[in-house]
Structure formats: structure tokens, C-alpha cells
Design a protein around this motif. Structure first.
Motif, PDB file in Angstrom:
ATOM      1  N   CYS A  83       0.784  -1.371   0.100  1.00 53.59           N
ATOM      2  CA  CYS A  83      -0.053  -0.085  -0.119  1.00 53.59           C
ATOM      3  C   CYS A  83       0.818   1.437   0.217  1.00 53.59           C
ATOM      4  O   CYS A  83       1.983   1.403   0.925  1.00 53.59           O
ATOM      5  CB  CYS A  83      -0.870  -0.003   1.059  1.00 53.59           C
ATOM      6  SG  CYS A  83      -1.821   1.447   1.432  1.00 53.59           S
TER       7      CYS A  83
ATOM      8  N   TYR B 182       0.234   4.218   1.024  1.00 55.29           N
ATOM      9  CA  TYR B 182      -0.082   5.540   2.090  1.00 55.29           C
ATOM     10  C   TYR B 182       0.662   5.192   3.186  1.00 55.29           C
ATOM     11  O   TYR B 182       1.973   5.756   3.086  1.00 55.29           O
ATOM     12  CB  TYR B 182      -1.576   5.246   2.431  1.00 55.29           C
ATOM     13  CG  TYR B 182      -2.806   5.487   1.380  1.00 55.29           C
ATOM     14  CD1 TYR B 182      -2.620   6.686   0.261  1.00 55.29           C
ATOM     15  CD2 TYR B 182      -3.745   4.570   0.914  1.00 55.29           C
ATOM     16  CE1 TYR B 182      -3.270   6.861  -0.868  1.00 55.29           C
ATOM     17  CE2 TYR B 182      -4.492   4.913  -0.242  1.00 55.29           C
ATOM     18  CZ  TYR B 182      -4.249   5.897  -0.831  1.00 55.29           C
ATOM     19  OH  TYR B 182      -4.997   6.288  -2.131  1.00 55.29           O
ATOM     20  N   CYS B 183       0.233   4.736   4.409  1.00 59.36           N
ATOM     21  CA  CYS B 183       0.755   5.202   5.483  1.00 59.36           C
ATOM     22  C   CYS B 183       2.022   4.175   5.856  1.00 59.36           C
ATOM     23  O   CYS B 183       2.167   3.060   5.333  1.00 59.36           O
ATOM     24  CB  CYS B 183      -0.015   5.196   6.881  1.00 59.36           C
ATOM     25  SG  CYS B 183      -0.574   3.416   7.477  1.00 59.36           S
TER      26      CYS B 183
ATOM     27  N   VAL C 144       2.271   1.806   8.111  1.00 60.34           N
ATOM     28  CA  VAL C 144       2.043   0.473   8.397  1.00 60.34           C
ATOM     29  C   VAL C 144       2.567  -0.403   7.360  1.00 60.34           C
ATOM     30  O   VAL C 144       3.058  -1.588   7.875  1.00 60.34           O
ATOM     31  CB  VAL C 144       0.507   0.191   8.886  1.00 60.34           C
ATOM     32  CG1 VAL C 144       0.262  -1.375   9.093  1.00 60.34           C
ATOM     33  CG2 VAL C 144      -0.139   1.054   9.840  1.00 60.34           C
ATOM     34  N   GLY C 145       2.612  -0.179   6.043  1.00 59.52           N
ATOM     35  CA  GLY C 145       3.094  -0.725   5.107  1.00 59.52           C
ATOM     36  C   GLY C 145       2.499  -2.068   4.736  1.00 59.52           C
ATOM     37  O   GLY C 145       2.862  -3.109   4.693  1.00 59.52           O
ATOM     38  N   CYS C 146       1.149  -2.235   4.709  1.00 55.80           N
ATOM     39  CA  CYS C 146       0.388  -3.326   4.362  1.00 55.80           C
ATOM     40  C   CYS C 146       0.433  -4.072   3.155  1.00 55.80           C
ATOM     41  O   CYS C 146       0.788  -3.252   2.044  1.00 55.80           O
ATOM     42  CB  CYS C 146      -1.233  -2.853   4.419  1.00 55.80           C
ATOM     43  SG  CYS C 146      -1.747  -2.507   5.998  1.00 55.80           S
TER      44      CYS C 146
ATOM     45  N   LEU D  23      -7.039  -4.527   5.152  1.00 61.85           N
ATOM     46  CA  LEU D  23      -6.838  -3.188   4.539  1.00 61.85           C
ATOM     47  C   LEU D  23      -7.836  -2.094   5.313  1.00 61.85           C
ATOM     48  O   LEU D  23      -8.640  -2.596   5.563  1.00 61.85           O
ATOM     49  CB  LEU D  23      -7.013  -3.206   2.998  1.00 61.85           C
ATOM     50  CG  LEU D  23      -5.897  -3.951   2.240  1.00 61.85           C
ATOM     51  CD1 LEU D  23      -6.361  -4.020   0.660  1.00 61.85           C
ATOM     52  CD2 LEU D  23      -4.435  -3.511   2.547  1.00 61.85           C
ATOM     53  N   CYS D  24      -7.239  -1.019   5.436  1.00 56.87           N
ATOM     54  CA  CYS D  24      -8.107  -0.064   5.982  1.00 56.87           C
ATOM     55  C   CYS D  24      -9.037   0.631   4.645  1.00 56.87           C
ATOM     56  O   CYS D  24      -9.064   0.306   3.478  1.00 56.87           O
ATOM     57  CB  CYS D  24      -7.453   1.181   6.391  1.00 56.87           C
ATOM     58  SG  CYS D  24      -6.516   2.297   5.662  1.00 56.87           S
TER      59      CYS D  24
ATOM     60  N   LYS E 147      -8.786   3.339   2.952  1.00 54.06           N
ATOM     61  CA  LYS E 147      -8.056   3.927   2.135  1.00 54.06           C
ATOM     62  C   LYS E 147      -7.273   2.841   1.214  1.00 54.06           C
ATOM     63  O   LYS E 147      -7.265   2.854  -0.078  1.00 54.06           O
ATOM     64  CB  LYS E 147      -6.907   4.786   2.582  1.00 54.06           C
ATOM     65  CG  LYS E 147      -7.332   5.828   3.628  1.00 54.06           C
ATOM     66  CD  LYS E 147      -6.148   6.860   4.220  1.00 54.06           C
ATOM     67  CE  LYS E 147      -5.603   6.212   5.480  1.00 54.06           C
ATOM     68  NZ  LYS E 147      -6.397   6.411   6.513  1.00 54.06           N
ATOM     69  N   GLY E 148      -6.615   1.696   1.787  1.00 57.88           N
ATOM     70  CA  GLY E 148      -5.820   0.538   1.280  1.00 57.88           C
ATOM     71  C   GLY E 148      -7.065   0.033   0.268  1.00 57.88           C
ATOM     72  O   GLY E 148      -6.829  -0.530  -1.120  1.00 57.88           O
TER      73      GLY E 148
ATOM     74  N   PRO F  37      -4.754   2.725  10.835  1.00 55.74           N
ATOM     75  CA  PRO F  37      -5.823   1.966  10.934  1.00 55.74           C
ATOM     76  C   PRO F  37      -5.585   0.566  11.146  1.00 55.74           C
ATOM     77  O   PRO F  37      -6.145  -0.437  11.952  1.00 55.74           O
ATOM     78  CB  PRO F  37      -6.843   2.201  10.030  1.00 55.74           C
ATOM     79  CG  PRO F  37      -6.225   3.515   9.235  1.00 55.74           C
ATOM     80  CD  PRO F  37      -4.857   3.384   9.462  1.00 55.74           C
ATOM     81  N   VAL F  38      -4.617  -0.151  10.360  1.00 52.87           N
ATOM     82  CA  VAL F  38      -4.612  -1.633  10.559  1.00 52.87           C
ATOM     83  C   VAL F  38      -3.795  -2.043  11.600  1.00 52.87           C
ATOM     84  O   VAL F  38      -3.900  -2.957  12.399  1.00 52.87           O
ATOM     85  CB  VAL F  38      -4.164  -2.036   9.063  1.00 52.87           C
ATOM     86  CG1 VAL F  38      -3.640  -3.467   9.320  1.00 52.87           C
ATOM     87  CG2 VAL F  38      -4.905  -2.116   8.000  1.00 52.87           C
TER      88      VAL F  38
HETATM   89 FE1  SF4 Z   1      -2.410   1.412   3.565  1.00 47.72          FE
HETATM   90 FE2  SF4 Z   1      -4.250   1.582   5.520  1.00 47.72          FE
HETATM   91 FE3  SF4 Z   1      -2.487  -0.402   5.677  1.00 47.72          FE
HETATM   92 FE4  SF4 Z   1      -1.934   2.318   6.082  1.00 47.72          FE
HETATM   93  S1  SF4 Z   1      -3.254   0.868   7.337  1.00 47.72           S
HETATM   94  S2  SF4 Z   1      -0.699   0.645   4.943  1.00 47.72           S
HETATM   95  S3  SF4 Z   1      -3.202   3.326   4.843  1.00 47.72           S
HETATM   96  S4  SF4 Z   1      -4.013  -0.206   4.026  1.00 47.72           S
END
Ligand code: SF4
Length: 922
Positions: free
Chosen positions: A8, A10-11, A13-15, A42-43, A45-46, A182-183
Motif C-alpha cells: 500500500c 499510503y501510511c 504500517v506498510g500493508c 486493509l483500511c 484507504k487501502g 488503522p490496520v
Molecule cells: Fe494502507 Fe491503511 Fe495499511 Fe496504512 S493501514 S498501509 S493506509 S491499508
């Protein structure tokens, strides 16, 4: 159909994600069940990433070809790559030849991949000979870097995500993880559910959804964290709760710190921080005496003029209590961006060098010069983000290269940033999206690949390196960021042999070699191993069979004597204390469904369901005191300017405080200030005051004044538009926003593409401006119905459409003048209600809704489109305890049963509906 494992974007966390594609188009995304950061989750956004890569969005929002402007403000014209790179090399060389290498600067991004970062760092420091390369991680993580280095000896977060499952006390401070990570927050919820005895302390001036999980909530005053930490240590010492054996064996400098915290008595700390003494004692006890205490922290500590002191003072607590180097314990900073860690690893900041080396260290400079094959690396420290733009505004830096970031939205004190971008002789913007505010100010635009197209690696908050893989070919003429850096280097210094790379792997292999023998040694890793065994944590030295989950388990630290260092820094208040002329403390933060400057999330109307429009949040009592009702326009004034935007009451914001989300730049919120100057979003009013060590600006606090804006003329316009031109229409409107004192423009719609424009002014603007707004929204259609009373400033335009069921509906409208009586038009269009009356009646000023038309409730669940109204209605008749009522809600409406991002809010609504008074005390 193809599945491609990637990450991902975005943030931190690195999902892990699995991208579904047909080889040419991305068709879906799902969480990677095998990725250790998210195990398939995933949140919000992801889970919507694939929608941001649709052909319609790519065609409208992406920068697909190199483009050049003949002059600032002129339209950008398409050029070829050869011409673009030749121009860039010529202009940079002209500046360097005349003014020296320090007259150019690079501003890059924590969203670049490690390979991209490595190339640009080497380009600036190795080829050009300037350390003027900094990154938006300066706004995000530089205080964490400085804090770790000062105390533990290296920039290495010692904990990992799994520590959440072993902690007995979780201390979350300066982090709204429920929104920002979020995750990871889902893991925290799981851990709390599995072990209800785990104590959760949340310290934050705002009572966020993260605070909803707290056993103890500490609503400290903005910027008083250092005082809180000193006070907790004072109590630990007084009560005999420190780990004296650990202090004696593994640390230095404790005596000076003991002296310093002597004055941090409970009474003083309670007064400065605005907390109760008994809560301080409880927090100190839980932190010190729990078998394992894990701290999670983020921008609330970092974005401060005392950012380094805040980080170091928190780490002091871990060292003083031995809460480090064991499962479930340690100071764990969360990175905001997907690859802030990777940027730190390659030394992509103005004061760092590759592999956690220091620019100030001559031996480190010599090592890096030898590795790169250059005579030397310049010793003069480079300009950090704020300094770089100040230098450009002053004329000292004359050429800027901006890659993968949007400083005209994200940097504080936008007046200075705008001046810098105007004054610089040559500005290159290397970007995936054409829609950023910074792109408007570039001389040369270079199109870059982005998520789904890129190839390389990133490192997440827990030091875990993951492959980023392309699922589809690069669109248009986009190139990978590292490749653009290499191509530019070849033009800048023809014949140089510093960039012999043909693949990201060849870049990464050189980076790997730079880590040999360093604290982050990854010489045991390879692309092949990442392919075979998946993501890995560093260090992972040659000969190792796996990376290290957590660090410092042996109590040995990467310092000269192997001991960690206590840092004794006195508490300092915020740079701009509140005063009678600026009596509010403005803080900024994230929204749940948006990310950074919204260049990607802002392309999806569905991600505006949770928070639809920019606003300033205030405590209900402050709203009443200022005579503000929800939606009234407020003027928020700091020493740097005035921002106008709607006000909204929020119980999560304390008295004398205000909150505006960090995302709202000039792309969404614009207008003109009191002196006629253009308003550039939230950061028009934030301060560039910064930490003396980390140089990270204080984005979490600015002293402001808030007043009701008296503007008689208002405008509301909405339209459903074809997907193929909705973003283009919004871009057209964006260019018009600065002509109004207040205006915002946002997308809306889940299955369809809608655009909303809201504006106000003291008097009606020119008919020409209104006509241009109407044209952008398709209201210049010959079928539109109109009413106009120019003398009274009233204007109404309505365009009907035929709904799928054959009934007439509303496709677009514009009402201007006094719009208060007709806000019901918004739900009529938004909910695609049938037009139950003759549409001409809608044109009458003050026309009433044909049927009861309640405003649509805020969307809480993005996945299943569940509104707050529906949730409240269900809770009003649901029985049982909180857990049973939540379960009934989820079983009936399905909210919170997919990505889970809305669960903290659902829990809050459940609690509120049962015990409204209790919410005020936790
Ligand atoms: Fe992406 Fe959401 Fe995971 Fe962050 S917590 S890496 S934004 S899916």
C-alpha cells in the motif's frame, strides 16, 4: 486475470496488497494474507486503491507527458523527454556554474521508493556536490530520528508490531492511530479484546477515536508533553519505581536528568499540562510497574518546536524503567509515510548520509565518498525543508527540483513557500499527478510512475523491507523516479560513471553494500530472498537466517560505550503561546479516509463520505460563545494570515482549542485573505517555527483568533458529471476559487461522480465568474431553468435529468444570493430523489422542500455506505450491553464488518447512545 503482490502506498504500517489486473488495467485490490504487517487486512484507504487507478482518473489527474511552461502562469505545453531533460540539465548547470552547487536544492519525499531515494541522494551529494537535499519526512519523522540517535545511538525503532500482543501497558501519545494507522489499530483492538487487563493510556489534546479505547485518557494541553514525561519520571523516582539495576548497567547521564525533573512536581505538571494529579500517578504506575510497556507515538511528538526533546524525554522513561529490549516493551515511533524509513536508511536528509551515517562525521563522509567513487562529499550541512524554501524565497537557492511531494500544500507558512516557488529561477516538479498545487507553479513537469506501476522496495515502521511490484505498464510517457534521476545525471555530467543502473535491483544492491557493518546491516538480504521468503526486518546481516524482530535485547546500544544516554532537556512551551489577541490553539491532524495532500484519495468521491468538506472544529461552548452554528463561515487568523471555512461543533476538541484537518490545501479550499492575498489552504496559517535539533516544524500548534465571518452573499452549486470529465471540471473550478473570499470545492458520490462548490462573499461577484462556474458544472445546458434578480444578487439555475426509473431527477443546480432556505436541494440531488414538483418551483427564492428532505447523515462506514442517521436509528431501539448493541448494529447494517476502519467510531456512537454523560469524562 493477474495477481501481483505489492505494498500500500499510503501510511507507514506498510500493508501488503494483492493487485488484481488484466495486464493493462488494475481491476481490484485485496489485502495480502501472508504479509506480516496486515495479514490480509486493509483500511478504507487501502481497500479503495484500485479505484484510484481507473482509466478515467488516469486520463484526467495523471501527469502523463513531460510538460514545460514558457513562463510562470502560462499553460504547460507537452515536450519530449530529450528536450525536457536537456532543459533541466542546462538550467541547473547554469545556476551551478554561476552561483555554485549550493544554489540548487532537491526536495523529495517519503513516498519515493528506497531505490529512488538512493539515486537522488547520490545525485545531489555525490554528483553535484551539495547537501541541499531534504524531504517531506522532515515534516514527519525528523524528530523521531534525532530522538533515537540522541538516546539510543542510532535511528532504529527497537520494537515491532507483534509487541502490541505482548504489552501489558500501551502508552499512546501524539498519535491518532485509529485514523492514521488503522490496520495497526485493528491489532491493538484485538489485543485489548484478547487481554482486557492490558492497560491503555492515551494522551492527546483531542479526544480522538483512539482515546475511545483508553483505560486512562490524558487530555494534556498542546505542546506540554515534555513536562508530562518529566513529571512521570519525578513520580517514578519518588515512588521507587525506576529500574536502578538497568540504569546502572546500560545507561549514562541519569544524575543530570534526576536533577532536572526534581521541579516537575505533580502539582506543577498538573497545572502546566491541565491534568489531574491522580491521573499522573496512575499513568506513572502503569508505565513503570507493568511487566511490559510499549509506547506508540507519531506527529503529536514530532511536529513540535520541542520535537527532539519530546522524543528523548519519552525514551528516558523507557530507559529509567527498563521497558525496552523485551517483548511488549519499547519506544516505538510510527512513520506517517510508506517509506519514511527507507529514506532515513539511505540518508536522504540534508544532515544524513547513507546507512545512518552522519554528515558531520569526516570518517562517515570519507566512507560514503569511497563507496560512491567520488573525491569527497561536501562537509557543509544542507538546507532542511523550511530552510530550503526560506533560502529560495530570499534568492539564495535559485533552482529547485521537487519530486513526489506537494510543498505548496504541505509546508507551513505558505506565503514563504509560494514566494520561494515564484522567485526561484527554475522549478522542476517530478510527479505522478498533475492536480497538485505545486504542479501549477513548475517550469518543467516530469511525469513519474506511481502505485501499481512502480518497482522497488519500501521499509515500514517496524523496519520491515517489502517489495513494491508493478501490476501494469507505465502509462503515457511516465518513467520511474529512479530512472528520471539517472537520466538527468547523464545529461548534467555527460560521461559520468556514478549511475550504472539499469534496474531498481542494481540500485538496491549498492545501497545494501553501504549498510555493511552498520546498525541496519542488510548484507544478508537480496531481492531474490525477498521474493522467496517475503518481507524481512533489518538488521539482516550476511550469514543471518532472519532479521531482528526487536533491538537491544542484550542491553547493548550502538554508542561508543555501548550504553544508552539519558537526555535532560528542560520543558519549553509552544513557540506561539496563546494570548489575548490569538486566544485559540489550532492543531492539525488526519482524517480517517484521506491521505496527505489528497492527490490520490481526493480523486474518489466516496472517500469524502465520512468528512465531506473542510471545516474548523470547535468545542460546542466555543461555538456558542462565537455565535457560530454548524456550517457558518468562520475566520481563522494567525500571525501569517486568515483562512475562512465552515465551523463545526465537536466534543473531541477541548475549550480554547481548534482543529483543522491537515489535508485541505488550495486544491480544495481557497479564496482571498483580508488583504486580498490568495489563501493556500490550512498551511496558510501554520507556523514554520521548528525544533532546533530536528528542524521539524510545529505543525501541531499555532495561536489563532476565530471570528464569525459576516458574508451576506452565499453560493451552493452541485452537479453530477460524466466520470470522464468530473476531475477536469473540478480542476477548472479550482482555478476560479481564488477569485472569491471563501470557496471550497470537493467531489462527492459513491457510484456517480459529483462536484460540490460552496462560496461566500460580502457581495455578489461578477456575472462572468458565475457563468464560468455554471459552465464547469454543465449548467450552461440549453435545458437548464433559470431565475435571476441581479439587483438582489439572487441567481438560481436548475438542470433536470431522467432517472433510471423514468422519473425526473436533479442533475445540477446553482443557487446564489441568500441560500439558507434551500439547503434541502443538496440531499435532493445527492440522494438522487425524484423531483416531486414542477422544477420551476425550485427557482423561487425561499422555495420550500416539496417533501420532508432531511439532510443526509454523515457516512460512517465507507465500505457499506452506512450513515450516522441509520446507526442512530438502529441504536435507539437496540437492547443489551455495549458489546451486544455493537454486534446487533453490525449484524443488521453490516457497518464495520469489512475493513474495520469505522469500528472505533461505531463504539463511540454505541457508548454515546447508552451513556451520553460518560463520554465527557473518559
Ligand atoms: Fe494502507 Fe491503511 Fe495499511 Fe496504512 S493501514 S498501509 S493506509 S491499508
Amino acid at each position: 486475470m493477474n495477481d501481483t503482490r505489492s505494498t500500500c502506498p499510503y501510511c507507514g504500517v506498510g500493508c501488503g496488497v494483492i493487485i488484481e489486473s488484466d495486464g493493462a488495467r488494475i481491476t481490484g485490490v485485496r489485502g495480502d494474507p501472508d504479509h506480516p504487517a496486515n495479514f490480509g487486512r486493509l483500511c478504507s484507504k487501502g481497500a479503495t486503491l484500485h479505484l484510484t487507478a481507473s482509466p478515467a482518473i488516469t486520463a484526467q489527474a495523471r501527469l502523463l507527458y513531460p510538460m514545460q511552461r514558457a513562463s510562470r502562469g502560462a499553460p504547460a505545453q507537452r515536450v519530449g523527454w530529450d528536450d525536457a531533460l536537456d532543459t533541466a540539465a542546462r538550467r541547473f548547470n547554469a545556476v551551478i556554474d554561476t552561483h555554485g552547487p549550493d544554489a540548487v536544492g532537491f526536495y523529495v519525499s517519503g513516498q519515493l521508493l528506497t531505490e529512488d531515494y538512493y539515486v537522488f541522494n547520490k545525485l545531489a551529494k555525490g554528483l553535484i556536490g551539495t547537501n541541499n537535499i531534504d524531504t517531506n519526512s522532515r515534516l514527519c519523522m525528523s524528530s523521531a530520528v534525532a530522538g533515537y540517535k540522541k538516546t539510543l545511538g542510532a535511528d532504529a525503532p527497537p520494537a515491532c508490531y507483534d509487541d502490541v500482543n505482548h504489552a501489558d501497558c500501551l502508552f499512546i501519545i501524539g498519535s491518532n492511530a485509529a485514523y492514521a494507522h488503522p490496520v495497526l489499530f485493528r491489532r491493538i483492538e484485538d489485543a485489548k479484546r484478547a487481554r482486557p487487563d492490558m492497560k491503555v493510556i492515551v494522551a492527546d489534546p483531542r479526544r480522538t477515536d483512539t482515546a475511545g479505547l483508553a483505560d486512562l485518557y490524558l487530555p494534556l494541553q498542546p505542546g506540554t508533553d515534555v513536562m508530562l514525561f518529566h513529571g512521570l519520571l519525578h513520580l517514578m523516582l519518588w515512588e521507587g519505581w525506576t529500574d536502578n539495576a538497568y540504569i546502572a548497567q546500560h545507561t549514562t547521564g541519569f544524575d543530570a536528568l534526576k536533577q532536572l525533573v526534581r521541579d516537575a512536581t505533580p502539582a506543577r505538571v498538573a497545572q502546566v499540562c491541565g491534568l489531574r494529579e491522580e491521573d499522573l500517578l496512575t499513568a506513572a504506575r502503569w508505565f513503570a510497574l507493568s511487566p511490559a510497556t510499549l509506547s506508540l507515538y507519531c506527529q503529536g511528538l514530532n511536529q513540535s518546536r520541542s520535537g527532539t526533546a519530546k522524543n528523548a524525554s519519552l525514551i528516558n522513561l523507557h530507559l529509567a524503567t527498563g521497558q525496552i529490549g523485551k517483548p511488549g516493551a519499547g519506544p516505538f515511533s510510527l512513520t506517517g509515510q510508506p517509506n519514511a524509513m527507507g529514506g532515513r536508511e539511505v540518508g536522504g536528509l540534508a544532515n544524513l548520509l547513507s546507512a545512518h551515517r552522519d554528515l558531520a562525521n569526516p570518517a562517515h563522509r570519507a566512507e560514503v565518498a569511497a563507496l560512491w567513487g567520488v573525491p569527497d562529499v561536501p562537509a557543509k550541512p544542507g538546507l532542511t525543508a523550511v530552510e530550503l524554501f526560506e533560502a529560495a524565497a530570499d534568492g539564495a537557492v535559485k533552482a529547485l527540483w521537487i519530486a513526489c511531494t506537494n510543498p505548496a500544500q504541505s509546508m507551513p507558512d505558505q506565503a514563504t513557500v509560494r514566494r520561494a516557488l515564484q522567485r526561484a529561477e527554475f522549478v522542476v516538479v517530478q510527479e505522478a499527478f498533475l492536480t497538485t498545487a505545486t504542479a501549477d507553479l513548475a517550469d518543467l513537469l516530469l511525469p513519474a510512475t506511481t502505485w501499481g506501476e512502480k518497482d522497488g522496495t519500501v521499509t515500514n515502521s517496524e523496519r520491515r523491507i517489502t517489495r513494491v511490484r508493478p501490476a501494469i505498464p507505465a502509462p503515457g510517457e511516465t518513467r520511474h523516479d529512479w530512472r528520471i534521476g539517472v537520466d538527468f545525471a547523464q545529461r548534467l555530467r555527460p560521461g559520468n560513471v556514478l549511475f550504472p543502473y539499469h534496474t531498481p535491483e542494481s540500485v538496491w544492491n549498492e545501497h545494501r553494500e553501504s549498510t555493511r557493518g552498520r546498525d541496519l546491516d542488510i548484507t544478508g538480504l537480496s531481492y531474490a530472498l525477498l521474493e522467496q521468503q517475503g518481507p524481512q526486518q533489518w538488521p539482516f546481516a550476511q550469514g543471518a537466517s532472519q532479521g531482528r524482530e526487536r533491538l537491544y535485547e542484550d542491553g547493548v546500544f550502538p554508542t561508543a560505550d555501548g550504553r544508552a544516554r539519558f537526555v535532560a532537556t528542560p520543558y519549553q512551551p509552544v513557540a506561539e503561546p496563546r494570548q489575548s489577541s490569538f486566544p485559540f490553539s489550532l492543531t492539525t491532524g488526519r482524517l480517517r479516509d484521506q491521505w496527505h495532500g489528497m492527490s490520490r484519495t481526493g480523486t474518489l468521491g466516496r472517500l469524502f463520505g465520512h468528512v465531506a468538506e473542510p471545516c474548523v472544529e470547535l468545542h460546542p461552548q466555543e461555538m456558542a460563545r462565537l455565535s457560530l452554528a454548524n456550517g457558518d463561515i468562520a475566520e481563522v487568523t494567525s500571525k501569517r494570515g486568515t483562512l475562512r471555512l465552515p465551523a463545526r461543533a465537536s466534543e473531541s476538541v477541548a475549550l480554547t482549542q481548534a482543529f483543522i484537518a491537515m489535508h485541505w490545501g488550495a486544491e480544495y479550499l481557497s479564496g482571498r485573505g483580508k488583504d486580498g492575498e490568495p489563501i493556500a489552504g490550512i498551511n496558510a496559517i501554520t507556523t514554520s517555527a521548528h525544533c532546533p535539533d530536528s528542524k521539524q516544524p510545529e505543525l501541531k500548534h499555532a495561536a489563532v483568533r476565530i471570528e464569525r465571518a459576516e458574508q451576506a452573499w452565499t453560493l451552493l452549486a452541485m452537479a453530477w458529471l460524466p466520470e470522464a470529465n468530473a476531475i477536469s471540471a473540478r480542476e477548472t473550478l479550482r482555478q476560479l476559487l481564488p477569485e472569491l473570499p471563501f470557496a471550497l470545492c470537493v467531489p462527492f458520490g459513491r457510484e456517480r461522480s459529483g462536484v460540490l462548490l460552496r462560496a461566500s462573499a460580502a457581495e455578489a461577484p461578477s456575472p462572468d465568474l458565475l457563468a464560468r462556474i455554471e459552465a464547469a458544472l454543465g449548467l450552461n445546458d440549453s435545458g437548464a431553468l433559470r431565475y435571476e434578480d441581479a439587483r438582489a444578487g439572487q441567481r438560481r439555475v436548475v438542470l433536470r435529468e431522467q432517472r433510471a426509473d423514468g422519473q425526473p431527477g436533479l442533475r445540477a443546480f446553482l443557487i446564489a444570493g441568500d441560500t439558507r432556505a434551500q439547503t434541502w436541494l443538496k440531499p435532493l440531488l445527492e440522494d438522487e430523489q425524484p423531483l416531486a414538483i414542477d422544477a420551476r418551483l425550485l427557482l423561487l427564492p425561499g422555495a420550500q422542500a416539496p417533501v420532508a428532505m432531511p439532510a443526509r447523515g454523515r457516512q460512517v462506514c465507507t465500505c457499506f455506505d452506512v450513515s450516522e442517521d441509520a446507526i442512530q436509528a438502529h441504536l435507539a431501539q437496540a437492547d443489551g450491553d455495549d458489546a451486544e448493541r455493537l454486534a446487533s448494529l453490525q449484524a443488521t447494517l453490516r457497518c464495520g464488518t469489512n475493513c474495520g476502519s469505522c469500528v472505533p467510531e461505531l463504539q463511540r456512537l454505541v457508548r454515546l447512545s447508552a451513556h451520553p454523560a460518560a463520554e465527557a469524562t473518559i
